[in-house]
Design a protein around this motif. Structure first.
Motif, PDB file in Angstrom:
ATOM      1  N   ILE A  71      -7.160  -8.512  -2.331  1.00  0.00           N
ATOM      2  CA  ILE A  71      -6.797  -7.404  -1.451  1.00  0.00           C
ATOM      3  C   ILE A  71      -8.024  -6.504  -1.329  1.00  0.00           C
ATOM      4  O   ILE A  71      -8.299  -5.703  -2.226  1.00  0.00           O
ATOM      5  CB  ILE A  71      -5.624  -6.587  -2.012  1.00  0.00           C
ATOM      6  N   PRO A  72      -8.813  -6.622  -0.266  1.00  0.00           N
ATOM      7  CA  PRO A  72     -10.002  -5.771  -0.126  1.00  0.00           C
ATOM      8  C   PRO A  72      -9.638  -4.295  -0.180  1.00  0.00           C
ATOM      9  O   PRO A  72      -8.597  -3.879   0.349  1.00  0.00           O
ATOM     10  CB  PRO A  72     -10.543  -6.171   1.262  1.00  0.00           C
ATOM     11  N   HIS A  73     -10.488  -3.514  -0.811  1.00  0.00           N
ATOM     12  CA  HIS A  73     -10.160  -2.107  -1.030  1.00  0.00           C
ATOM     13  C   HIS A  73      -9.989  -1.342   0.277  1.00  0.00           C
ATOM     14  O   HIS A  73      -9.132  -0.470   0.383  1.00  0.00           O
ATOM     15  CB  HIS A  73     -11.223  -1.437  -1.908  1.00  0.00           C
ATOM     16  N   TYR A  74     -10.790  -1.693   1.305  1.00  0.00           N
ATOM     17  CA  TYR A  74     -10.681  -0.957   2.563  1.00  0.00           C
ATOM     18  C   TYR A  74      -9.367  -1.230   3.279  1.00  0.00           C
ATOM     19  O   TYR A  74      -8.834  -0.368   3.981  1.00  0.00           O
ATOM     20  CB  TYR A  74     -11.871  -1.280   3.481  1.00  0.00           C
ATOM     21  N   VAL A  75      -8.815  -2.435   3.093  1.00  0.00           N
ATOM     22  CA  VAL A  75      -7.519  -2.762   3.697  1.00  0.00           C
ATOM     23  C   VAL A  75      -6.432  -1.880   3.108  1.00  0.00           C
ATOM     24  O   VAL A  75      -5.584  -1.332   3.833  1.00  0.00           O
ATOM     25  CB  VAL A  75      -7.179  -4.256   3.486  1.00  0.00           C
ATOM     26  N   LEU A  76      -6.450  -1.719   1.785  1.00  0.00           N
ATOM     27  CA  LEU A  76      -5.438  -0.892   1.135  1.00  0.00           C
ATOM     28  C   LEU A  76      -5.590   0.573   1.521  1.00  0.00           C
ATOM     29  O   LEU A  76      -4.603   1.271   1.775  1.00  0.00           O
ATOM     30  CB  LEU A  76      -5.533  -1.047  -0.381  1.00  0.00           C
ATOM     31  N   VAL A 121      -9.726   5.444  -5.700  1.00  0.00           N
ATOM     32  CA  VAL A 121      -9.709   4.941  -7.076  1.00  0.00           C
ATOM     33  C   VAL A 121      -8.691   3.820  -7.224  1.00  0.00           C
ATOM     34  O   VAL A 121      -8.981   2.761  -7.800  1.00  0.00           O
ATOM     35  CB  VAL A 121      -9.400   6.086  -8.072  1.00  0.00           C
ATOM     36  N   LEU A 122      -7.481   4.037  -6.691  1.00  0.00           N
ATOM     37  CA  LEU A 122      -6.449   3.005  -6.758  1.00  0.00           C
ATOM     38  C   LEU A 122      -6.893   1.738  -6.043  1.00  0.00           C
ATOM     39  O   LEU A 122      -6.722   0.622  -6.563  1.00  0.00           O
ATOM     40  CB  LEU A 122      -5.155   3.527  -6.129  1.00  0.00           C
ATOM     41  N   ALA A 123      -7.476   1.893  -4.859  1.00  0.00           N
ATOM     42  CA  ALA A 123      -7.904   0.733  -4.080  1.00  0.00           C
ATOM     43  C   ALA A 123      -8.988  -0.064  -4.807  1.00  0.00           C
ATOM     44  O   ALA A 123      -8.962  -1.302  -4.825  1.00  0.00           O
ATOM     45  CB  ALA A 123      -8.416   1.183  -2.710  1.00  0.00           C
ATOM     46  N   SER A 124      -9.939   0.635  -5.430  1.00  0.00           N
ATOM     47  CA  SER A 124     -11.021  -0.057  -6.148  1.00  0.00           C
ATOM     48  C   SER A 124     -10.480  -0.793  -7.372  1.00  0.00           C
ATOM     49  O   SER A 124     -10.925  -1.907  -7.685  1.00  0.00           O
ATOM     50  CB  SER A 124     -12.105   0.937  -6.556  1.00  0.00           C
ATOM     51  N   GLN A 125      -9.507  -0.197  -8.065  1.00  0.00           N
ATOM     52  CA  GLN A 125      -8.921  -0.854  -9.236  1.00  0.00           C
ATOM     53  C   GLN A 125      -8.143  -2.101  -8.837  1.00  0.00           C
ATOM     54  O   GLN A 125      -8.241  -3.145  -9.493  1.00  0.00           O
ATOM     55  CB  GLN A 125      -8.010   0.124  -9.980  1.00  0.00           C
ATOM     56  N   ILE A 126      -7.371  -1.997  -7.755  1.00  0.00           N
ATOM     57  CA  ILE A 126      -6.608  -3.151  -7.294  1.00  0.00           C
ATOM     58  C   ILE A 126      -7.546  -4.246  -6.799  1.00  0.00           C
ATOM     59  O   ILE A 126      -7.290  -5.443  -6.992  1.00  0.00           O
ATOM     60  CB  ILE A 126      -5.623  -2.726  -6.189  1.00  0.00           C
ATOM     61  N   ASP A 127      -8.654  -3.855  -6.187  1.00  0.00           N
ATOM     62  CA  ASP A 127      -9.653  -4.819  -5.728  1.00  0.00           C
ATOM     63  C   ASP A 127     -10.191  -5.631  -6.894  1.00  0.00           C
ATOM     64  O   ASP A 127     -10.369  -6.849  -6.807  1.00  0.00           O
ATOM     65  CB  ASP A 127     -10.781  -4.072  -5.017  1.00  0.00           C
ATOM     66  N   VAL A 128     -10.432  -4.947  -8.029  1.00  0.00           N
ATOM     67  CA  VAL A 128     -10.956  -5.626  -9.214  1.00  0.00           C
ATOM     68  C   VAL A 128      -9.896  -6.521  -9.841  1.00  0.00           C
ATOM     69  O   VAL A 128     -10.137  -7.691 -10.161  1.00  0.00           O
ATOM     70  CB  VAL A 128     -11.467  -4.593 -10.240  1.00  0.00           C
ATOM     71  N   ILE A 152       2.768  -9.689   4.370  1.00  0.00           N
ATOM     72  CA  ILE A 152       1.732 -10.413   5.134  1.00  0.00           C
ATOM     73  C   ILE A 152       0.871 -11.266   4.208  1.00  0.00           C
ATOM     74  O   ILE A 152       0.652 -12.450   4.465  1.00  0.00           O
ATOM     75  CB  ILE A 152       0.846  -9.404   5.902  1.00  0.00           C
ATOM     76  N   TYR A 153       0.399 -10.673   3.105  1.00  0.00           N
ATOM     77  CA  TYR A 153      -0.453 -11.427   2.174  1.00  0.00           C
ATOM     78  C   TYR A 153       0.355 -12.454   1.392  1.00  0.00           C
ATOM     79  O   TYR A 153      -0.171 -13.509   1.011  1.00  0.00           O
ATOM     80  CB  TYR A 153      -1.141 -10.466   1.193  1.00  0.00           C
ATOM     81  N   GLY A 154       1.629 -12.130   1.130  1.00  0.00           N
ATOM     82  CA  GLY A 154       2.448 -13.051   0.354  1.00  0.00           C
ATOM     83  C   GLY A 154       2.757 -14.339   1.118  1.00  0.00           C
ATOM     84  O   GLY A 154       2.916 -15.388   0.523  1.00  0.00           O
TER      85      GLY A 154
END
Length: 230
Positions: A115-120, A102-109, A228-230
């Protein structure tokens, strides 16, 4: 049937106050149309039934299995295998945790797929796996939990200085979701099984702290991801 009855009562006691508050807000404050209220009630019924069945499955299946695995792993008498299995189980159970997804999907949106949800999900799962393995090392060598926590949180605060500001709250949220209904019970049961076999002291001294350590892993992992992303 006894387990089903106990869990049904627990779930209803937890859900009913929230239901009453939300229902009153919809009617008194929001003046929601009848269709939305009915949708809320139907969804609530589905959630309640699903939560009851989910918790019954944990009680009669996941907890005994976790404790049995915890008893069996130390029988190998090989520290490398104990650490590997601890990491693998921590990784897999976290990857299946609903709260993490749930957290990953929300951050993806919110991040517009930056940040792809599967990466998180995999980052959080790896973090938990590493620190569950560290928990096994703690039990084997009898290291005090407080020293590990002090060192780890000092590392977290230092790392937060190099992490982009918007990743810091995400990282702590990631640590929180690992205490969900799937990960926490399994890790606790695994810890009880392992400490009953490996601990040289009273196992009650070592049974606690597994979830506390496991929750640090995602925080550090997501902060590194932020660097890494930053």
């Amino acid at each position: 049937m006894k387990v089903l009855k106990e869990i049904s009562i627990e779930v209803l006691q937890a859900v009913l106050p929230l239901t009453i508050v939300v229902f009153l807000l919809q009617i008194v404050v929001l003046s929601s149309p009848l269709e939305e209220i009915l949708q809320f009630l139907v969804g609530l019924i589905y959630v309640t039934i699903g939560l009851i069945l989910f918790l019954v499955g944990i009680r009669i299946g996941l907890l005994p299995m976790g404790e049995s695995i915890g008893n069996a792993i130390p029988q190998t008498k090989k520290l490398g295998l104990i650490i590997f299995y601890a990491f693998l189980l921590g990784f897999l159970v976290t990857a299946a945790e609903p709260d993490v997804r749930v957290l990953a999907s929300q951050i993806d949106v919110v991040s517009d797929s930056a940040i792809p949800h599967y990466v998180l999900i995999y980052t959080v799962a790896i973090g938990v796996g590493i620190f569950v393995a560290l928990s096994m090392i703690k039990v084997v060598f009898g290291v005090s939990l407080k020293y590990i926590l002090i060192v780890c949180y000092i590392g977290v605060f230092i790392l937060s200085a190099f992490t982009p500001i918007y990743f810091v709250p995400i990282s702590f949220d990631a640590g929180g979701v690992t205490t969900g209904p799937l990960t926490a019970p399994f890790i606790i049961a695994l810890g009880v099984g392992v400490t009953s076999v490996l601990s040289s002291r009273k196992s009650s001294h070592d049974n606690f702290g597994f979830v506390a350590l496991a929750s640090i892993g995602p925080v550090i992992g997501v902060m590194i991801l932020g660097v890494i992303y930053g």
